[in-house]
Design a protein around this motif. Structure first.
Motif: not given
Length: 430
Positions: A243-251, A266-272, A313-324
């Motif tokens: 859940h990141v605006t621009t995923p990819g490789q960052y050196e 670009g931060g976590v996806r908009a609104g989250h 770096l896997q980014i998870f926002d508040e819509t994600t169930c951590v158990v799942r």
């Protein structure tokens, strides 16, 4: 090849071949380069473990080979990138395969190896073909084969395709696979530096580690150590996904923070908002938004009870169930366990069963303690690090999100499955 050489490609090789092999090892050791495959072991120190035999006819060390009657040395490059969330080595090989070829020649020269192998995940066919083409071009250009650049040093580089087993990312299981055996971890000691491939002294390094060597030889120790932190110097690749605006490789230099990386992406996806994240793939203990400003280096991550790992770096926002999310990882480890040791073989199976109960609403009050008990029985007690990887997200997720686990016990998953990352077309994990 032409493009790579226009950007100083193979200049580091010419510099290295004019040096004594021990001087090359010393340069890498002084740079502080640490393994980029997960463990972060000092690369120069690892190379120096290889026994350097002397020629029986001279007191001088033999350039590019070993003494008569001694066992040959091997360099093995681990390109079996299979950690969930990790996607740095394959893009690197696809974009610039010659940087790995050049690094492999320098590393082989340093440890006096005449044969090197790149173990590539066979499922990534475009990467495999691109690397094979680069190796063929390097042979045709005189950078591989006999008497490289007139130095008297010989090297054969073999690209080997694996069959897509996660366990073959473990260095000793990789060696077994290279030898034609079923990929399973070996008992250590002996370590690969003493008895590795074909029971000969072997260095096993990650793709990014070897690809960093030409820059160190070309730029120098002072240049490399000007980046990063004191104990974790240099640059590295960070993989942002989820859940990141621009995923990819960052050196970036080691020691950058997630907050700084998110600013670049670009931060976590908009609104989250950020809920939790992994610093080094699914096998590292997950962290939360309170760890945004922790340095992303080996010491910083250890200080908060996690690991830098592969810097996935896997980014998870508040819509994600951590158990799942943790359940998906647990299913992966249960499927990929080689079955050699009992804690991992049996433990991952039962962990998956408990998570199934939690997910379908039939969980039992004792399940949380049982998860922790099984994870404790696996962590540090399995034959290789796969068991640790399976246990880490479970222990850390219960530590930070116990209330969410309790909610699953009391009334099922509090999240709408269609809002979860794992079911969303916006950022589904594959």
């Amino acid at each position: 090849m032409e493009c790579y050489q226009r950007h100083d490609g193979y200049q580091a090789l010419r510099t290295a071949l004019a040096m004594d092999p021990d001087a090359v090892i010393g340069t890498v050791k002084d740079s502080g380069l640490r393994g980029r495959g997960g463990a972060g072991f000092p690369t120069g120190q690892k190379w120096s473990f290889i026994p350097q035999e002397r020629s029986p006819r001279s007191d001088q060390k033999v350039q590019g080979t070993v003494g008569a009657g001694a066992k040959p040395h091997y360099l093995v490059i681990n390109a079996d990138e299979s950690e969930p969330g990790t996607c740095k080595d394959m893009p690197l090989l696809l974009a610039t395969p010659h940087v790995l070829v050049e690094g492999a020649i320098i590393a082989a020269y340093a440890i006096r190896a005449r044969h090197a192998f790149v173990y590539v995940r066979g499922e990534v066919l475009p990467v495999l073909r691109r690397l094979q083409t680069a190796v063929a071009v390097a042979y045709a250009s005189g950078f591989l084969g006999r008497d490289i650049l007139g130095s008297g040093f010989d090297l054969d580089l073999v690209v080997h395709a694996g069959a897509g087993a996660y366990i073959c990312g473990e260095e000793t299981a990789l060696l077994d696979s290279l030898e034609g055996r079923r990929g399973q971890p070996r008992l250590r000691p002996p370590f690969p530096a003493v008895a590795g491939l074909y029971a000969c002294p072997t260095v096993v390094n990650n793709v990014e580690t070897i690809a960093s060597v030409p820059a160190i030889i070309r730029g120098g120790v002072d240049w490399f150590t000007s980046m990063g932190s004191e104990k974790s110097p240099g640059f590295t690749l960070y993989s942002l996904s989820g859940h990141v605006t621009t995923p990819g490789q960052y050196e970036a230099p080691l020691g950058i923070t997630l907050r700084e990386l998110l600013d670049l992406a670009g931060g976590v996806r908009a609104g989250h908002a950020l809920k939790f994240w992994t610093p080094g793939g699914s096998s590292t203990p997950l962290l939360t938004s309170e760890h945004l400003d922790v340095p992303l280096d080996y010491e910083g991550m250890a200080g908060v009870g996690s690991m830098l790992g592969t810097k996935a770096l896997q980014i998870f926002d508040e819509t994600t169930c951590v158990v799942r999310a943790v359940r998906r990882w647990t299913q992966f480890y249960a499927h990929e366990s080689c079955g050699k040791c009992t804690p991992c073989r049996e433990g991952t199976y039962w962990l998956a069963q408990i998570y199934e109960r939690l997910e379908d609403g039939t969980g039992r009050p004792e399940d949380l303690d049982k998860l922790l008990d099984i994870a404790d029985a696996i962590f540090g007690k399995s034959f290789c690090a796969l068991g640790d990887g399976a246990a880490s997200p479970i222990i850390s997720s219960i530590k930070y999100f116990r209330d969410e686990y309790v909610a699953h016990l009391e009334g099922g998953c509090p999240f709408d499955p269609h809002a979860s990352m794992l079911a969303s077309p916006e950022g589904a994990l594959t």
